[in-house]
Scaffold this active site. Structure first.
Site, PDB file in Angstrom:
ATOM      1  N   HIS A 118      51.036  34.105  29.383  1.00 60.49           N
ATOM      2  CA  HIS A 118      51.609  35.364  29.907  1.00 60.49           C
ATOM      3  C   HIS A 118      53.257  35.129  30.181  1.00 60.49           C
ATOM      4  CE1 HIS A 118      51.913  39.212  31.464  1.00 60.49           C
ATOM      5  NE2 HIS A 118      51.377  40.147  30.467  1.00 60.49           N
ATOM      6  N   ASP A 195      44.986  31.298  35.578  1.00 61.90           N
ATOM      7  CA  ASP A 195      45.329  32.945  35.290  1.00 61.90           C
ATOM      8  C   ASP A 195      44.101  32.900  34.632  1.00 61.90           C
ATOM      9  OD1 ASP A 195      45.800  34.981  34.397  1.00 61.90           O
ATOM     10  OD2 ASP A 195      47.369  35.081  33.133  1.00 61.90           O
ATOM     11  N   GLN A 198      42.878  37.412  32.118  1.00 57.53           N
ATOM     12  CA  GLN A 198      41.802  37.730  30.782  1.00 57.53           C
ATOM     13  C   GLN A 198      40.177  36.998  30.587  1.00 57.53           C
ATOM     14  OE1 GLN A 198      42.622  40.123  28.911  1.00 57.53           O
ATOM     15  NE2 GLN A 198      44.475  40.353  29.190  1.00 57.53           N
ATOM     16  N   LYS A 221      41.699  44.989  35.165  1.00 59.29           N
ATOM     17  CA  LYS A 221      41.105  44.713  34.557  1.00 59.29           C
ATOM     18  C   LYS A 221      39.905  44.428  33.890  1.00 59.29           C
ATOM     19  CE  LYS A 221      45.247  41.827  32.458  1.00 59.29           C
ATOM     20  NZ  LYS A 221      46.061  42.937  31.828  1.00 59.29           N
ATOM     21  N   CYS A 361      53.138  40.424  26.006  1.00 60.16           N
ATOM     22  CA  CYS A 361      54.520  40.029  27.140  1.00 60.16           C
ATOM     23  C   CYS A 361      54.392  37.800  27.265  1.00 60.16           C
ATOM     24  CB  CYS A 361      53.754  40.115  28.664  1.00 60.16           C
ATOM     25  SG  CYS A 361      54.116  41.392  29.202  1.00 60.16           S
TER      26      CYS A 361
END
Lengths: 406, 170
Positions: A118, A195, A198, A221, A361
């Site tokens: 991202h 990261d 997700q 999220k 993104c």
């Protein structure tokens, strides 16, 4: 089992129509438990933490620090002081890049990221490389969107100081082999920045088991308010890093020309924090844990398989990355023939289905896949088989409106 | 008009039409218009002789709405004077904003009048107006790239670009 009744926004409107919300990778909706926690904070407990000596300020401080302990438990950090509250994943990654990257990456060093990052785990590293005259290197996946151990071992070298990678790509939805990344990175003395934006919504993330050095995620999220998130950092690294923002609350002592800083995590938390949001974040984590990962994963995996099986029936549908449901979490990106993703999303919207369309993104990944943009459907714990059925019906509608398959 | 009629009657047919999809030989004006957030990217070219737009065409990629709108616009302006083209642009923007509602005025846009229906999907208005904005700016003499969303001050006017074996500040 449907948890939809916990989420007011997903209920039917006065015409009996309900939203089929399948843009969960962008942001999730909020259960009453989270909304109540935020309301309760501002109704009963609001004061500026760490500052007042009165009872209400102590309560606000307790909520702030309890939320930190809850996040530490969520990520299995070894201690709460390894958790820094941020606005979101982007701020957490910028903190690592600005503080750790700008200090510990030097001329001729290498930073390795994957091409499916991202922009929030890409642009900050581009800027560190630019400012520090370091080299930015990309890890590329195979045709199936998966990163191999060979590629990882080759791209990470003795010169590598930082490896920044997502646990799950926000476009491909594939779970990356973080164990292989960590093994190779630590072999050469590089730190791993994970990261987790997700992955945290869909699977247990254990930073100690993964053995990563930093990890970032967003509250919004995982059913928590926007403007909440956290950075996990190994305590010994946080201790040697310079502050990110400076000002109130991050100090030990301030003199006219000299300041000593507080210990982590407060060294990195300047100014009044989003404690109401943190109360919501802690409630969201409690909510997830009360349902349990086993239930969440089995529900979402079933929906994922149902969607993939249905999508494969349409010859015009192209799925990006390995199209099996194994090792995939949350996200399916696709295109329908040569129909532009924005036309697909508009037609689905007319059918009451919310999906994302665009470059997500992740423009370097779009270039790598040789596409301008794509559609993305993404699931959360409240989605149902009926949602998937309506989504698949909407693909039929796109085909008929755009004159495909006739 | 609902979204379905807009797509099935107007958009699909015109977005696939190829007669206006070509570069213009001897073009006097050429301008690229982009919507970065959706990836619509069209280059509009036209040739003006004695104040008349004698030829026009476009190349590029984008959604069906942006492509159909560009094609319908070119159908309308080809063979017209520069002032007439500006007049159509005013009517088109007036129609999209809902400031012009009179059928007899909107009918001047011929087939492009059908794009009035885009008002039912506000999120897509920027796709419908891209080619018209690009034409407006090209008629004002602008050339190169017209980016309708970019900041004038990205990272204090600088950008990072790959240069040999590293990244440098430009």
């Amino acid at each position: 089992m449907s948890l939809m009744s916990d989420f007011p926004i997903l209920g039917a409107d006065e015409n009996g129509k309900r939203l089929v919300y399948l843009d969960n990778a962008a942001t999730t909706q909020h259960p009453l438990q989270v909304l109540d926690a935020v309301r309760n904070y501002y109704t009963c407990d609001n004061a500026n933490p760490h500052r007042g000596v009165y009872e209400l300020a102590r309560k606000a401080t307790d909520i702030h620090e309890q939320a930190r302990a809850t996040v530490a438990r969520f990520l299995n950090a070894s201690r709460p002081e390894e958790i820094i509250f941020t606005q979101n994943t982007t701020e957490a990654l910028n903190l690592v890049a600005s503080s750790y990257g700008m200090k510990y990456v030097g001329e001729g060093d290498e930073i390795v990221i994957s091409v499916s990052e991202h922009h929030s785990n890409l642009v900050p590293w581009q800027r560190v490389a630019g400012a520090r005259k370091a080299k930015l290197k990309y890890l590329y996946p195979g045709e199936d969107g998966r990163y191999t151990g060979e590629a990882i071992n080759e791209i990470i070298t003795e010169k590598t100081k930082v490896v920044a990678i997502a646990q799950v790509s926000n476009v491909l939805g594939l779970v990356n082999p973080i164990d292989k990344v960590v093994r190779r990175a630590h072999e050469v003395g590089a730190v791993v920045v994970l990261d987790c934006a997700q992955s945290t919504p869909h699977m247990k993330v254990d930073v100690q088991a993964l053995d990563v050095d930093f990890a970032a995620f967003s509250g919004h999220k995982i059913y928590a308010p926007m403007g909440t998130g956290a950075l996990y950092g190994r305590y010994d690294l946080l201790e040697k890093m310079p502050p990110y923002m400076s000002g109130g609350d991050m100090i030990n002592q301030v003199h006219e020309y000299k300041t000593t800083f507080a210990k982590p995590p407060r060294k990195f938390e300047a100014g009044t924090r989003n404690v109401g949001g943190e109360a919501g974040l802690a409630a969201a984590i409690d909510y997830i844990e009360s349902i349990g990962w086993e239930t969440i994963e089995s529900t979402e995996d079933r929906l994922m398989k149902l969607a993939l099986d249905g999508m494969r029936e349409f010859p015009e549908v192209k799925i990006y990355g390995d199209d099996s449901s194994a090792g995939r979490k949350g996200v399916i990106s696709f295109n329908i023939g040569d129909v532009h993703p924005h036309d697909v999303a508009s037609i689905m919207d007319a059918n009451g289905v919310a999906i994302r369309a665009g470059h997500h993104c992740a423009q370097p990944l779009m270039d790598f896949l040789k596409i301008n943009s794509c559609c993305r459907v993404s699931f959360a714990l409240y989605n149902t088989e009926d949602d998937v059925k309506i989504f698949l019906d909407s693909i039929m509608k796109v085909r008929s409106w755009m004159g495909l398959g006739s | 008009m609902d979204l379905k009629s807009l797509y099935t009657q107007i958009i699909t047919e015109n977005s696939r039409a190829t007669h206006n999809r070509h570069p213009v030989i001897g073009a006097t004006n050429s301008l690229e218009g982009i919507n970065p957030s959706c990836g619509d990217d069209i280059t509009l070219q036209f040739k003006v002789e004695n104040d008349i737009i004698v030829d026009a065409g476009f190349i590029g990629t984008g959604c069906a709405i942006s492509q159909a709108s560009a094609s319908l616009m070119i159908d309308l302006i080809k063979g017209k004077s520069v002032d007439e083209a500006k007049h159509y642009i005013d009517i088109f923007f007036g129609m999209i904003k809902g400031e012009i509602k009179e059928d007899e005025v909107i009918d001047e846009l011929e087939d492009a009048a059908a794009l009035q229906g885009i008002a039912v999907v506000p999120a897509r208005v920027k796709c419908a107006v891209l080619s018209w904005h690009t034409l407006e700016e090209a008629l004002e003499g602008k050339s190169g790239v017209s980016d309708h969303e970019a900041s004038e001050n990205d990272d204090a006017g600088s950008s990072y670009e790959e240069d040999g074996d590293g990244l440098s500040l430009n």
